[in-house]
Motif scaffolding. Structure first.
Motif, PDB file in Angstrom:
ATOM      1  N   LEU A   1       1.019  -1.281  -0.201  1.00  0.00           N
ATOM      2  CA  LEU A   1       0.035   0.026   0.118  1.00  0.00           C
ATOM      3  C   LEU A   1       0.820   0.870  -0.121  1.00  0.00           C
ATOM      4  CD1 LEU A   1      -2.819   1.093  -0.172  1.00  0.00           C
ATOM      5  CD2 LEU A   1      -2.241   0.769   2.842  1.00  0.00           C
ATOM      6  N   ALA A   2       1.474   0.968   0.881  1.00  0.00           N
ATOM      7  CA  ALA A   2       2.796   2.375   0.480  1.00  0.00           C
ATOM      8  C   ALA A   2       3.917   2.998  -0.689  1.00  0.00           C
ATOM      9  CB  ALA A   2       3.708   2.213   2.038  1.00  0.00           C
ATOM     10  N   ALA A   3       3.828   1.855  -1.731  1.00  0.00           N
ATOM     11  CA  ALA A   3       4.364   2.151  -2.901  1.00  0.00           C
ATOM     12  C   ALA A   3       3.384   3.087  -3.759  1.00  0.00           C
ATOM     13  CB  ALA A   3       3.793   0.971  -3.446  1.00  0.00           C
ATOM     14  N   ILE A   4       1.547   3.540  -2.752  1.00  0.00           N
ATOM     15  CA  ILE A   4       0.992   3.822  -3.817  1.00  0.00           C
ATOM     16  C   ILE A   4       0.904   5.952  -3.708  1.00  0.00           C
ATOM     17  CG2 ILE A   4      -1.397   5.070  -4.015  1.00  0.00           C
ATOM     18  CD1 ILE A   4      -2.087   2.194  -3.718  1.00  0.00           C
ATOM     19  N   PRO A   5       1.439   6.152  -2.317  1.00  0.00           N
ATOM     20  CA  PRO A   5       1.802   8.077  -1.642  1.00  0.00           C
ATOM     21  C   PRO A   5       3.307   7.678  -2.192  1.00  0.00           C
ATOM     22  CG  PRO A   5       1.941   6.251   0.047  1.00  0.00           C
ATOM     23  CD  PRO A   5       0.544   5.301  -0.665  1.00  0.00           C
ATOM     24  N   VAL A   6       4.735   6.715  -1.994  1.00  0.00           N
ATOM     25  CA  VAL A   6       5.867   6.873  -2.434  1.00  0.00           C
ATOM     26  C   VAL A   6       6.068   7.516  -4.024  1.00  0.00           C
ATOM     27  CG1 VAL A   6       7.311   5.546  -2.687  1.00  0.00           C
ATOM     28  CG2 VAL A   6       6.748   5.497  -0.955  1.00  0.00           C
ATOM     29  N   LEU A   7       5.010   6.413  -4.987  1.00  0.00           N
ATOM     30  CA  LEU A   7       5.260   6.953  -6.255  1.00  0.00           C
ATOM     31  C   LEU A   7       4.767   8.240  -6.277  1.00  0.00           C
ATOM     32  CD1 LEU A   7       3.842   3.323  -7.961  1.00  0.00           C
ATOM     33  CD2 LEU A   7       6.534   4.478  -8.190  1.00  0.00           C
ATOM     34  N   LYS A   8       3.723   8.673  -6.167  1.00  0.00           N
ATOM     35  CA  LYS A   8       3.156  10.266  -5.753  1.00  0.00           C
ATOM     36  C   LYS A   8       3.710  11.026  -5.583  1.00  0.00           C
ATOM     37  CE  LYS A   8      -1.034  10.581  -7.838  1.00  0.00           C
ATOM     38  NZ  LYS A   8      -1.498   9.831  -8.922  1.00  0.00           N
ATOM     39  N   ARG A   9       4.846  10.762  -5.003  1.00  0.00           N
ATOM     40  CA  ARG A   9       5.445  11.460  -4.448  1.00  0.00           C
ATOM     41  C   ARG A   9       7.157  11.697  -5.560  1.00  0.00           C
ATOM     42  NH1 ARG A   9       8.859   9.579   0.455  1.00  0.00           N
ATOM     43  NH2 ARG A   9      10.181   8.597  -1.226  1.00  0.00           N
ATOM     44  N   GLU A  10       7.271  10.533  -5.965  1.00  0.00           N
ATOM     45  CA  GLU A  10       8.020  10.990  -6.595  1.00  0.00           C
ATOM     46  C   GLU A  10       8.033  11.002  -8.561  1.00  0.00           C
ATOM     47  OE1 GLU A  10      11.320   9.510  -5.951  1.00  0.00           O
ATOM     48  OE2 GLU A  10      10.808   9.833  -4.018  1.00  0.00           O
ATOM     49  N   THR A  11       6.908  10.692  -8.990  1.00  0.00           N
ATOM     50  CA  THR A  11       6.419  10.711 -10.036  1.00  0.00           C
ATOM     51  C   THR A  11       5.107  11.462 -10.287  1.00  0.00           C
ATOM     52  OG1 THR A  11       5.993   9.631 -12.163  1.00  0.00           O
ATOM     53  CG2 THR A  11       5.533   8.473 -10.431  1.00  0.00           C
ATOM     54  N   HIS A  12       5.073  11.905 -11.450  1.00  0.00           N
ATOM     55  CA  HIS A  12       4.252  12.552 -11.738  1.00  0.00           C
ATOM     56  C   HIS A  12       2.417  12.275 -13.455  1.00  0.00           C
ATOM     57  CE1 HIS A  12       5.696  12.167 -16.180  1.00  0.00           C
ATOM     58  NE2 HIS A  12       6.492  12.278 -15.163  1.00  0.00           N
ATOM     59  N   LEU A  13       3.514  10.426 -12.948  1.00  0.00           N
ATOM     60  CA  LEU A  13       2.605   9.181 -13.393  1.00  0.00           C
ATOM     61  C   LEU A  13       1.483   8.805 -12.922  1.00  0.00           C
ATOM     62  CD1 LEU A  13       6.073   6.721 -15.396  1.00  0.00           C
ATOM     63  CD2 LEU A  13       4.683   8.760 -16.254  1.00  0.00           C
ATOM     64  N   PRO A  14      -0.222   8.280 -13.470  1.00  0.00           N
ATOM     65  CA  PRO A  14      -0.814   8.288 -12.983  1.00  0.00           C
ATOM     66  C   PRO A  14      -0.481   6.157 -12.003  1.00  0.00           C
ATOM     67  CG  PRO A  14      -1.123   8.557 -15.290  1.00  0.00           C
ATOM     68  CD  PRO A  14       0.033   9.009 -14.588  1.00  0.00           C
ATOM     69  N   VAL A  15      -1.314   6.624 -10.983  1.00  0.00           N
ATOM     70  CA  VAL A  15      -0.688   6.030  -9.974  1.00  0.00           C
ATOM     71  C   VAL A  15      -1.575   4.463  -9.561  1.00  0.00           C
ATOM     72  CG1 VAL A  15       0.173   3.819  -7.881  1.00  0.00           C
ATOM     73  CG2 VAL A  15       1.378   6.109  -8.850  1.00  0.00           C
ATOM     74  N   PHE A  16      -1.678   3.386 -10.297  1.00  0.00           N
ATOM     75  CA  PHE A  16      -3.131   2.607 -10.375  1.00  0.00           C
ATOM     76  C   PHE A  16      -2.684   1.321  -9.561  1.00  0.00           C
ATOM     77  CE2 PHE A  16      -6.564   1.832 -13.426  1.00  0.00           C
ATOM     78  CZ  PHE A  16      -6.558   3.286 -14.058  1.00  0.00           C
ATOM     79  N   ALA A  17      -3.517   0.469  -8.488  1.00  0.00           N
ATOM     80  CA  ALA A  17      -3.782  -0.613  -7.795  1.00  0.00           C
ATOM     81  C   ALA A  17      -4.717  -1.473  -8.466  1.00  0.00           C
ATOM     82  CB  ALA A  17      -4.281  -0.312  -6.111  1.00  0.00           C
ATOM     83  N   ASP A  18      -4.013  -3.219  -8.670  1.00  0.00           N
ATOM     84  CA  ASP A  18      -4.706  -3.783  -8.940  1.00  0.00           C
ATOM     85  C   ASP A  18      -4.893  -5.423  -7.338  1.00  0.00           C
ATOM     86  OD1 ASP A  18      -4.945  -6.840  -9.791  1.00  0.00           O
ATOM     87  OD2 ASP A  18      -3.967  -6.267 -11.317  1.00  0.00           O
ATOM     88  N   PRO A  19      -6.007  -4.728  -6.534  1.00  0.00           N
ATOM     89  CA  PRO A  19      -6.298  -5.518  -5.691  1.00  0.00           C
ATOM     90  C   PRO A  19      -6.223  -7.000  -6.054  1.00  0.00           C
ATOM     91  CG  PRO A  19      -8.425  -4.472  -6.282  1.00  0.00           C
ATOM     92  CD  PRO A  19      -7.281  -4.123  -6.732  1.00  0.00           C
ATOM     93  N   SER A  20      -6.316  -7.903  -7.101  1.00  0.00           N
ATOM     94  CA  SER A  20      -7.634  -8.572  -7.376  1.00  0.00           C
ATOM     95  C   SER A  20      -5.850  -9.824  -7.442  1.00  0.00           C
ATOM     96  CB  SER A  20      -7.849  -9.023  -9.006  1.00  0.00           C
ATOM     97  OG  SER A  20      -9.196  -7.924  -9.566  1.00  0.00           O
ATOM     98  N   HIS A  21      -4.371  -9.234  -8.346  1.00  0.00           N
ATOM     99  CA  HIS A  21      -3.556  -9.862  -7.925  1.00  0.00           C
ATOM    100  C   HIS A  21      -3.077  -9.667  -6.858  1.00  0.00           C
ATOM    101  CE1 HIS A  21      -4.208 -10.310 -12.201  1.00  0.00           C
ATOM    102  NE2 HIS A  21      -3.812 -11.316 -12.491  1.00  0.00           N
ATOM    103  N   ALA A  22      -2.974  -8.759  -5.848  1.00  0.00           N
ATOM    104  CA  ALA A  22      -2.369  -8.492  -4.740  1.00  0.00           C
ATOM    105  C   ALA A  22      -3.023  -9.396  -3.772  1.00  0.00           C
ATOM    106  CB  ALA A  22      -2.865  -6.774  -4.073  1.00  0.00           C
ATOM    107  N   GLY A  23      -3.890  -9.201  -3.762  1.00  0.00           N
ATOM    108  CA  GLY A  23      -4.758 -10.371  -2.300  1.00  0.00           C
ATOM    109  C   GLY A  23      -5.058 -12.161  -3.098  1.00  0.00           C
TER     110      GLY A  23
END
Ligand code: PEP
Ligand code: MN
Length: 341
Positions: free
Chosen positions: A252-274
């Motif tokens: 989960l922390a990857a999301i805010p870290v990526l938002k801080r590091e990059t201007h690119l959109p960030v998605f999550a895939d809850p299906s493969h994650a869980g």
């Protein structure tokens, strides 16, 4: 190196700055923000020392980017990257949900899935025609027939299509049908493939490799962008850890870290994650609350009979409930669910 132009810099000023930089063998990328234009310079930066950049008309400031990823880094952009998808866009104002089966299994199931997810507010439909399976004896996907089915379903529903490309030899074929090219976790560091999709003008959904660090993911995006394709969507889909209670460990922390590091959109895939349908809603809500720009979710008309990833696929009614449940989380972060049709 990034060059920030003055507020009043003209088109001619900007062209002139770029010419000076490019004459030294570096490449430039323009990022036009609301108030300022940023000129990203990539290549042998030592050469830039031979010219007094600050004295070129229109130059306000020059900054060194110390991060190994340059074009993907937040400094390189005047704002958040927005990627057109159908009649809508993926970006900071909306929350885009792309849903569909793991694999395209046939026309009827794809058509009914697209109709249902569209009615529930999805921004796009997914489905793999070329499948990366751990075993060579498992269903490998319908190939080009699957792509034709996806295109037919888009024609009927208007939903843009997201599908995976696994090999450099398939890029042209898949790009002939797909609105967004998915690069899967197993291929995140297939540098030849990243380079090939970087030559297209087509959005790329880049999934994080199972044992890739956030830096690895950003460097993979940099491969695509360095070829000129700036339309990259990053996707956190869980990583391999010692934990066995879930298919992967959702970072989960990857999301805010990526938002801080990059201007690119960030998605999550809850299906493969869980790896299980019961985990899809809570992981989705968490991703929205953490600042994700959207989700990639597996949905199947009859999950029990899915040829791949049935355990983690939602039925149509479960997907509808997910979309309803998402609304307060999306609104809490100042967004609105984005549709494409
Ligand atoms: C998929 O999206 O079905 C898939 C194979 O995902 P990943 O590459 O994240 O495993
Ligand atoms: Mn899958």
């Amino acid at each position: 190196m990034i060059i920030v132009t003055k507020a009043g810099a003209t088109r001619e000023d900007i062209d002139h700055i770029r010419e000076r930089v490019e004459s030294l063998g570096l490449r430039t990328h323009l990022s036009v923000g609301e108030h300022r234009t940023i000129i990203g310079c990539v290549g042998d930066e030592a050469r830039l020392q031979s010219i007094p950049l600050l004295s070129i008309p229109g130059v306000e400031a020059v900054h060194e980017v110390l991060k190994p990823y340059k074009l993907a880094s937040r400094e390189f952009s005047g704002g958040e990257t927005r990627i057109p998808l159908g009649h809508g866009e993926i970006g900071p104002d909306g929350f885009s949900v792309i849903a569909g089966p793991c694999s395209v299994e046939g026309f009827d199931m794809m058509q009914s899935t697209a109709r249902h997810v569209s009615a529930s507010g999805a921004a796009g439909v997914r489905g793999g025609a070329f499948k990366p399976r751990s075993s060579p004896y498992s269903f490998q996907g319908l190939g080009e027939e699957g792509l034709r089915i996806l295109a037919a379903v888009r024609e009927e529903t208007g939903l843009p299509v997201v599908t995976e490309v696994m090999d450099t030899r398939q890029v042209e074929l898949v790009a002939g049908y797909a609105d967004v090219l998915q690069i899967g976790a197993r291929n995140m560091q297939n540098f030849a493939l990243l380079t090939e999709v970087g030559r297209l003008h087509r959005p790329v959904l880049l999934k994080r490799g199972m044992s890739a660090t956030i830096k690895d993911l950003l460097l993979a995006a940099e491969y695509v962008m360095s070829q000129g394709n700036m339309q990259v969507i990053l996707c956190e889909r869980g990583i391999r850890t010692f934990e066995t209670a879930t298919r992967n460990t959702f970072d989960l922390a990857a999301i805010p870290v990526l938002k801080r590091e990059t201007h690119l959109p960030v998605f999550a895939d809850p299906s493969h994650a869980g790896g299980s349908r019961a985990l899809v809603p809570p992981l989705s809500y968490a991703a929205a609350a953490a600042g994700a720009d959207g989700l990639l979710v597996e949905v199947h008309p009859d999950p029990e009979r899915a040829t791949s990833d049935g355990d983690q696929s939602l039925s149509f009614s479960e997907f509808e409930a997910l979309m309803n449940g998402l609304t307060p989380f999306v609104e809490a972060v100042g967004r609105a669910v984005a549709t494409a049709v």
